[in-house]
Design an enzyme around this catalytic site. Structure first.
Site, PDB file in Angstrom:
ATOM      1  N   PRO A  87     -19.373 -22.510  -6.137  1.00  0.00           N
ATOM      2  CA  PRO A  87     -19.361 -21.043  -6.128  1.00  0.00           C
ATOM      3  C   PRO A  87     -19.740 -20.491  -4.769  1.00  0.00           C
ATOM      4  O   PRO A  87     -20.696 -20.946  -4.137  1.00  0.00           O
ATOM      5  CB  PRO A  87     -20.417 -20.689  -7.182  1.00  0.00           C
ATOM      6  CG  PRO A  87     -20.394 -21.848  -8.120  1.00  0.00           C
ATOM      7  CD  PRO A  87     -20.141 -23.055  -7.262  1.00  0.00           C
ATOM      8  N   CYS A  88     -18.962 -19.468  -4.307  1.00  0.00           N
ATOM      9  CA  CYS A  88     -19.094 -19.021  -2.919  1.00  0.00           C
ATOM     10  C   CYS A  88     -19.582 -17.594  -2.785  1.00  0.00           C
ATOM     11  O   CYS A  88     -19.538 -17.030  -1.690  1.00  0.00           O
ATOM     12  CB  CYS A  88     -17.734 -19.133  -2.217  1.00  0.00           C
ATOM     13  SG  CYS A  88     -16.449 -18.084  -2.954  1.00  0.00           S
ATOM     14  N   VAL A  89     -20.042 -16.965  -3.861  1.00  0.00           N
ATOM     15  CA  VAL A  89     -20.400 -15.549  -3.798  1.00  0.00           C
ATOM     16  C   VAL A  89     -21.415 -15.263  -2.698  1.00  0.00           C
ATOM     17  O   VAL A  89     -21.280 -14.324  -1.912  1.00  0.00           O
ATOM     18  CB  VAL A  89     -20.954 -15.076  -5.154  1.00  0.00           C
ATOM     19  CG1 VAL A  89     -21.458 -13.643  -5.040  1.00  0.00           C
ATOM     20  CG2 VAL A  89     -19.875 -15.168  -6.222  1.00  0.00           C
ATOM     21  N   PHE A  91     -21.964 -16.841  -0.004  1.00  0.00           N
ATOM     22  CA  PHE A  91     -21.486 -17.142   1.343  1.00  0.00           C
ATOM     23  C   PHE A  91     -20.391 -16.182   1.809  1.00  0.00           C
ATOM     24  O   PHE A  91     -20.041 -16.152   2.977  1.00  0.00           O
ATOM     25  CB  PHE A  91     -20.921 -18.568   1.407  1.00  0.00           C
ATOM     26  CG  PHE A  91     -21.886 -19.629   0.964  1.00  0.00           C
ATOM     27  CD1 PHE A  91     -23.226 -19.560   1.312  1.00  0.00           C
ATOM     28  CD2 PHE A  91     -21.461 -20.686   0.188  1.00  0.00           C
ATOM     29  CE1 PHE A  91     -24.119 -20.538   0.903  1.00  0.00           C
ATOM     30  CE2 PHE A  91     -22.346 -21.673  -0.228  1.00  0.00           C
ATOM     31  CZ  PHE A  91     -23.681 -21.606   0.134  1.00  0.00           C
ATOM     32  N   ASN A 134     -14.007 -23.714   0.226  1.00  0.00           N
ATOM     33  CA  ASN A 134     -14.916 -22.582   0.115  1.00  0.00           C
ATOM     34  C   ASN A 134     -14.517 -21.510   1.127  1.00  0.00           C
ATOM     35  O   ASN A 134     -13.579 -21.701   1.903  1.00  0.00           O
ATOM     36  CB  ASN A 134     -16.368 -23.028   0.348  1.00  0.00           C
ATOM     37  CG  ASN A 134     -17.337 -22.300  -0.569  1.00  0.00           C
ATOM     38  OD1 ASN A 134     -17.412 -21.081  -0.545  1.00  0.00           O
ATOM     39  ND2 ASN A 134     -18.080 -23.049  -1.378  1.00  0.00           N
TER      40      ASN A 134
END
Length: 569
Positions: A87-89, A91, A134
């Site tokens: 999960p990249c929220v 970043f 990502n």
């Protein structure tokens, strides 16, 4: 028979990576995700795969962090390829100022790298390739080298796993250069979506560098015959899911989206509605119709607008038009799509691996799916929502429209409700600078502004401008509280101005008396004969702005006049 390479997909989401590798002939044998709609969607489209937390190890709830290090080799099958998209929220560059807590995201990445290290270095390893996808900002959180100790693999654990390494040895080396950032549009995906892909894999060359697929090609694909614009196969209209439903947007919402896109305080202008001659902007994970990030298309009627359907969004991501999304609401399906990996991008990596292994590529679109297995098909559903009134102390901050130039802008705001409990205070301000961190602001009095305006050689024009402001605004601007109601109500009183109406009329007055083609380059001095030498003082770290465009000064006068009218008894 040619060996089919096997794949394990971590943080699999809706299955974008799995779908891309499946199309290239890989066998998806293991998938993991903590979100149940993602697991259900992946299982629906990849039924022969083992789904961690769903049909195996149900007690782990799909949580990668619940896999004990010493159990990894037993829980996760040996495969030729490992792919994963943590999960990249936290970043993402869309996250405000990049201040989100990244601790959990880093833990997930390290756990993923730990699993790869074990599978890579274990005796008899068959792992040949691995990828981590990502957002580009993830590079800031990665290291070029990881020791086993940094991945929580101690000498004792390595010994128990039969790995003949020391904890101080290098477990993984990672190339985190810009060469590993890929634009989905370069690979035949109708979306400008940049993603970082690091790992051990052969780099695929762009296939569509000079021939991007446009947004209009996706929109038009669903007009008559249903033909997949990404893969070319056709299906009957009855087979299509999540498309034929009403996504029209209420005027209250699209007006907010338009102004936030085109009159943003700190950022540049965005297209409204979307520019269709190029690939779409990056698809986000949250469906919105009133924000700067909202994706908005022209509606069926002139002057109307709509949101994309789930099928259109999925096609922009390059999912086949037969791919099914298992979610109980439009919002869940939107998140499933927006968080996914683009299948065609994943396919590009899979294809390159096969080329390196000298295996013939035979792409399989598998356009057959059983829509009857969907719990909820949006087709025929009415997604329109009646906007709700904003709360009583809702904040308003907008600029005079289309007058942000030469690093100046004029704002109207009611931001003081953030600091008081019992009153609404409307104020005018002038700003100078580029970017939020460099912005200087001043809230001068009307007298200060008049001092500057009367530097203009034609005093009669200034007199007429002042009188015109009174004629336009004096009977149309209510007291502060009613002005606030005009902003927060979906159906305001048409006989008086809303704050947005007032700003629009301020722009009309400036254009009437100081048209841009004649006055754009004319400025007024900010210097006075007083000791400090400035008429309008900016903060923080005041700079001696010797000249301010006359159109900006005029707009500032109008907005100050508006705010003064809100305090009338």
């Amino acid at each position: 028979m040619v060996k089919r390479f096997t794949v394990a997909d971590f943080f699999c989401g809706a299955g974008g990576s799995s779908e891309g590798f499946r199309q290239a002939g890989f066998e998806i044998v293991f998938a993991l995700d903590i979100w149940n709609p993602a697991r259900e969607t992946h299982k629906l489209n990849h039924p022969n795969c083992a789904h961690f937390g769903l049909d195996c190890y149900k007690d782990k709830d799909g949580d990668i962090l619940k896999i004990e290090t010493t159990d990894i080799d037993d829980v996760i099958p040996d495969v030729d390829v490992i792919v994963g998209s943590p999960p990249c929220v936290s970043f993402s560059s869309s996250n405000r100022a990049g201040k989100a807590d990244k601790t959990h995201g880093i833990r997930l990445i390290k756990k993923y790298l730990q699993i790869i290290s074990i599978k890579k270095h274990k005796p008899g390893s068959i792992l040949k390739y691995w990828l981590l996808e990502n957002v580009p900002n993830t590079m800031k959180q990665l290291q070029e080298e990881y020791t086993f100790r940094e991945l929580e693999l101690t000498n004792e654990i390595l010994l128990s796993l039969g790995i003949q390494k020391r904890e101080t040895d290098i477990a993984l080396k990672i190339d985190i250069s810009d060469e590993n950032i890929y634009n989905a549009a370069d690979y035949g995906i109708p979306q400008r979506r940049k993603r970082l892909v690091i790992g051990d894999y052969p780099r695929p060359d762009p296939t569509h560098k000079d021939k991007w697929i446009s947004l209009s090609e996706v929109i038009n694909a669903f007009d008559y015959d249903i033909t997949d614009p990404n893969f070319g196969f056709s299906i009957d209209t009855e087979e299509l899911t999540d498309h034929f439903y009403d996504t029209s947007i209420h005027e209250y919402d699209w007006l907010q989206a338009r102004d936030r896109k085109q009159q943003a305080r700190y950022y540049g202008r965005m297209a409204f509605p979307e520019e269709t001659s190029v690939p779409s902007r990056t698809v986000m994970a949250m469906r919105t119709t009133s924000s700067r990030e909202a994706m908005i298309f022209e509606g069926n009627n002139p002057g109307s607008y709509r949101a994309p359907t789930i099928r259109e969004i999925a096609t922009l991501m390059s999912f086949p038009i037969t791919y099914l999304f298992q979610g109980k609401s439009e919002g869940i399906k939107y998140k499933l799509v927006g968080n996914a990996v683009c299948p065609k991008l994943a396919y590009a990596f899979a294809e390159e691996i096969l080329k390196k292994e000298m295996i013939e590529v035979k792409q399989d679109f598998d356009p057959n799916s059983d829509k009857n297995k969907l719990e909820f098909d949006l087709t025929g559903w009415d997604s329109r929502k009646i906007p709700q009134n904003k709360h009583e102390k809702a904040n308003f901050t907008e600029i005079v429209p289309n007058m942000k130039y030469k690093n100046f802008r004029v704002e109207l705001d009611n931001s003081r409700p953030r600091y008081t409990d019992d009153s609404i205070v409307w104020s005018a301000s002038i700003h100078h600078g580029t970017g939020k961190s460099n912005m200087k602001v001043a809230r001068p009095s009307k007298e200060n502004v008049l001092t500057m305006l009367y530097q203009f050689e034609d005093g009669d024009k200034i007199d007429s401008f002042i009188k015109a402001n009174e004629e336009v605004f004096d009977k149309k601007i209510p007291c502060a509280e009613v002005f606030q109601s005009q902003y927060r109500l979906v159906e305001p009183n048409k006989d008086i101005f809303t704050p947005r109406d007032a700003l629009g009329n301020a722009k009309i007055l400036v254009d009437r008396f100081f048209p841009r083609n004649e006055y754009e380059d004319m400025s007024l001095s900010n210097m006075s004969n007083e000791k400090d030498g400035r008429i309008i003082k900016f903060s923080p770290r005041d700079i001696l702005y010797k000249n301010i465009p006359i159109r900006i000064v005029a707009a500032l006068y109008s907005v100050i006049h508006i705010t003064e009218l809100t305090v009338r008894l």
